[in-house]
Design a protein around this motif. Structure first.
Motif, PDB file in Angstrom:
ATOM      1  N   UNK A   1       6.872  25.328 -50.437  1.00 56.75           N
ATOM      2  CA  UNK A   1       5.946  25.671 -48.881  1.00 56.75           C
ATOM      3  C   UNK A   1       4.732  24.804 -48.563  1.00 56.75           C
ATOM      4  N   UNK A   2       3.703  24.909 -49.418  1.00 54.09           N
ATOM      5  CA  UNK A   2       2.615  24.300 -49.669  1.00 54.09           C
ATOM      6  C   UNK A   2       2.546  22.852 -48.969  1.00 54.09           C
ATOM      7  N   UNK A   3       3.275  21.777 -49.978  1.00 49.56           N
ATOM      8  CA  UNK A   3       3.909  20.566 -49.451  1.00 49.56           C
ATOM      9  C   UNK A   3       4.748  19.958 -48.940  1.00 49.56           C
ATOM     10  N   UNK A   4       5.451  21.281 -47.566  1.00 49.21           N
ATOM     11  CA  UNK A   4       6.046  21.034 -46.774  1.00 49.21           C
ATOM     12  C   UNK A   4       5.358  21.699 -45.831  1.00 49.21           C
ATOM     13  N   UNK A   5       4.057  22.157 -45.593  1.00 43.85           N
ATOM     14  CA  UNK A   5       2.993  22.655 -44.478  1.00 43.85           C
ATOM     15  C   UNK A   5       2.256  21.326 -45.048  1.00 43.85           C
ATOM     16  N   UNK A   6       1.651  21.386 -45.634  1.00 40.23           N
ATOM     17  CA  UNK A   6      -0.096  20.472 -45.819  1.00 40.23           C
ATOM     18  C   UNK A   6       0.808  18.603 -45.221  1.00 40.23           C
TER      19      UNK A   6
END
Length: 76
Positions: free
Chosen positions: A71-76
């Motif tokens: 999720x962090x990778x998708x949002x970042x």
């Protein structure tokens, strides 16, 4: 001596196969029963340090961490 049906059949089979008498057949079968089977050695799991930075003994926790990372990778 009275032999069970299955033992008598084994004696008769061995006699026919080997051309031996009753006593020899009974003795061979008895000796075979006295020998203990060789057991294979027990299974030993080999492990080694993979240099993991995460405790992977709790798979649920690891999967949660991976989900958060994704999720962090998708949002970042």
């Amino acid at each position: 001596m009275t032999l069970a049906d299955d033992v008598a059949a084994a004696v008769q089979g061995l006699r026919r196969q080997e051309g031996i008498g009753v006593s020899e057949a009974v003795n061979r079968l008895a000796r075979g029963g006295l020998v203990r089977p060789v057991r294979p050695p027990g299974y030993v799991h080999e492990s080694f340090d993979m240099g993991m930075k995460v405790d992977v003994s709790n798979i649920g926790e690891v999967l949660g961490m991976l989900d958060e990372s994704e999720l962090d990778a998708q949002q970042g």
